[in-house]
Write a protein that holds these residues in place. Structure first.
Motif, mmCIF file in Angstrom:
data_model
loop_
_atom_site.group_PDB
_atom_site.id
_atom_site.type_symbol
_atom_site.label_atom_id
_atom_site.label_comp_id
_atom_site.label_asym_id
_atom_site.label_seq_id
_atom_site.Cartn_x
_atom_site.Cartn_y
_atom_site.Cartn_z
ATOM 1 N N TYR A 1 3.545 -0.593 9.103
ATOM 2 C CA TYR A 1 3.588 -2.040 8.950
ATOM 3 C C TYR A 1 4.332 -2.714 10.099
ATOM 4 O O TYR A 1 4.225 -3.915 10.310
ATOM 5 C CB TYR A 1 4.201 -2.445 7.596
ATOM 6 C CG TYR A 1 5.579 -1.913 7.316
ATOM 7 C CD1 TYR A 1 6.706 -2.527 7.837
ATOM 8 C CD2 TYR A 1 5.759 -0.766 6.552
ATOM 9 C CE1 TYR A 1 7.981 -2.024 7.595
ATOM 10 C CE2 TYR A 1 7.025 -0.259 6.294
ATOM 11 C CZ TYR A 1 8.137 -0.901 6.824
ATOM 12 O OH TYR A 1 9.379 -0.383 6.578
ATOM 13 N N ASN B 1 -5.933 -7.185 5.708
ATOM 14 C CA ASN B 1 -6.307 -6.702 4.368
ATOM 15 C C ASN B 1 -7.274 -7.670 3.687
ATOM 16 O O ASN B 1 -7.670 -7.445 2.538
ATOM 17 C CB ASN B 1 -5.056 -6.462 3.510
ATOM 18 C CG ASN B 1 -4.229 -7.731 3.270
ATOM 19 O OD1 ASN B 1 -4.746 -8.839 3.222
ATOM 20 N ND2 ASN B 1 -2.921 -7.559 3.102
ATOM 21 N N CYS C 1 0.840 -1.199 0.000
ATOM 22 C CA CYS C 1 0.000 0.000 0.000
ATOM 23 C C CYS C 1 0.873 1.245 0.000
ATOM 24 O O CYS C 1 1.827 1.350 0.781
ATOM 25 C CB CYS C 1 -0.921 0.005 1.206
ATOM 26 S SG CYS C 1 -2.030 -1.410 1.219
ATOM 27 N N MET D 1 3.574 0.772 2.995
ATOM 28 C CA MET D 1 4.823 0.070 2.616
ATOM 29 C C MET D 1 4.940 0.054 1.097
ATOM 30 O O MET D 1 4.811 -1.000 0.467
ATOM 31 C CB MET D 1 4.752 -1.381 3.143
ATOM 32 C CG MET D 1 6.057 -2.129 3.092
ATOM 33 S SD MET D 1 5.827 -3.914 3.111
ATOM 34 C CE MET D 1 5.168 -4.271 4.703
ATOM 35 N N GLY E 1 1.952 -5.268 9.686
ATOM 36 C CA GLY E 1 2.057 -6.125 8.517
ATOM 37 C C GLY E 1 0.724 -6.838 8.284
ATOM 38 O O GLY E 1 -0.313 -6.402 8.733
HETATM 39 FE FE1 SF4 Z 1 -1.336 -2.307 3.253
HETATM 40 FE FE2 SF4 Z 1 -1.822 -3.333 5.727
HETATM 41 FE FE3 SF4 Z 1 0.131 -4.253 4.184
HETATM 42 FE FE4 SF4 Z 1 0.358 -1.844 5.225
HETATM 43 S S1 SF4 Z 1 0.307 -3.718 6.371
HETATM 44 S S2 SF4 Z 1 0.912 -2.496 3.134
HETATM 45 S S3 SF4 Z 1 -1.787 -1.183 5.165
HETATM 46 S S4 SF4 Z 1 -2.057 -4.323 3.716
#
Ligand code: SF4
Ligand code: SAM
Length: 324
Positions: free
Chosen positions: A320, A97, A25, A29, A68
């Motif tokens: 994360y 997610n 995202c 990250m 994460g």
């Molecule tokens: Fe996206 Fe959650 Fe992964 Fe961060 S931890 S990159 S917000 S899915």
């Protein structure tokens, strides 16, 4: 009971079980970090659980597992079961997610998980792909359906971003209304790891978008939650999390534990103390002492309300790592 240095009662522990993620995202990250925490530095479920027992015994009543992406950690349901069996009435939730929910939701429910917060930033496949940098929408929607089917409580988190998904606020509201689930709009929180070109929407701008389709009524904050609740004309509720105002800091009830054992008193700041040595030795007293010190040092408020200076004052904390 756990009381911090500013007299606030702390009863909410967020536990990140991994910093790794299957999405990238842009606000969290955008690129794979230079290096991951080496596997041997990650605390085992048993070690994390030792600290969780200390925290529960001292007054924690609510636990959220996060990352994460927490569902990347193998056998997460066994960790959920450990916590649930120790204190079945604990408010036990997970933030995800949703990508891996189709195959894990039932096991998590059976292990004692009660609720899920699911990130859903767009209902358009191309926009979801732009944000997560992966073609995710179909699987995420299947994950949400599966969670509802097995009877888990679900809330949706959306981070509105200017020029990217700011035209979907009403659509996400409709999607949630149709499923009788609540959405919380989260102001984008600037941090050094995010894509620098992103522009978040302020709470007021988010509310203005909602008002294009609805009349709204303010309901107020839900206990110590950072979410301020509103109701639409038909009673449908939604929440707004606006850390730039930081008026929820005065009732902040939370601390965070990372997958390698850092206990973090505030999402904004770098300060943390490790419980790793204590839990690896099974030292309950040592873990309890670190907890007491972190509570004593918990800052009064975050600094997202301050205008950042050439990136210098932006929070260096990676979402994360802390789990948001
Ligand atoms: Fe996206 Fe959650 Fe992964 Fe961060 S931890 S990159 S917000 S899915
Ligand atoms: N991977 C899971 C997920 O995305 O739900 C859990 C971890 S994620 C770090 C937890 C929450 O933090 C998500 O709802 C995500 O949208 C939010 N988040 C991450 N970075 C953010 C940022 N810069 N500003 C606001 N919210 C953010």
């Amino acid at each position: 009971m756990l009381i911090d240095g500013h007299g606030r009662t702390v009863n909410y522990l967020r536990v990140s079980v991994t910093e790794r993620c299957n999405f990238r995202c842009q606000y969290c990250m955008p690129e794979k970090p230079f290096s991951w925490v080496p596997k041997e530095n990650l605390l085992s479920f048993e070690e994390l659980f030792l600290f969780i027992k200390v925290a529960i015994d001292e007054g924690v009543t609510k636990i959220r597992i996060t990352g994460g992406e927490p569902l990347l950690r193998e056998d997460l349901d066994s960790f959920v079961r450990m916590i649930h069996d120790y204190k079945p009435d604990i408010d036990l939730a997970l933030t995800t997610n949703a990508y891996l929910l189709p195959q894990t939701a039932q096991k998590l429910k059976d292990a004692g998980l009660k609720r899920l917060n699911i990130s859903l930033d767009s209902l358009k496949p191309e926009v979801a792909k732009q944000i997560a940098q992966k073609d995710v929408l179909d699987q995420v929607l299947k994950g949400i359906d599966k969670a509802l089917e097995v009877g888990l409580g679900v809330k949706i988190n959306m981070v509105p971003l200017k020029g990217i998904n700011d035209d979907e606020i009403l659509d996400i509201l409709d999607y949630c209304k149709a499923r009788n689930i609540k959405v919380r709009f989260i102001e984008y929180m600037e941090n050094r790891h995010a894509n620098v070109s992103l522009r978040g929407m302020h709470g007021k701008e988010i509310l203005a978008k909602v008002k294009e389709g609805h009349t709204i009524r303010a309901l107020g904050r839900e206990g110590a939650s950072p979410s301020f609740n509103y109701a639409l004309e038909d009673g449908t509720e939604f929440g707004l999390i606006d850390p730039h105002k930081h008026d929820f800091c005065e009732s902040c009830n939370r601390i965070r534990l990372t997958a390698e054992g850092f206990l973090i008193p505030c999402l904004y700041f770098d300060e943390a103390m490790s419980i790793a040595d204590a839990v690896k030795k099974g030292d309950i007293e040592g873990a309890s002492q670190v907890l007491a010190q972190v509570l004593k040092d918990k800052p009064k408020e975050n600094r997202w309300s301050e205008t950042p200076n050439e990136g210098e004052d932006i929070s260096a904390r990676a979402f994360y790592e802390t789990g948001g």
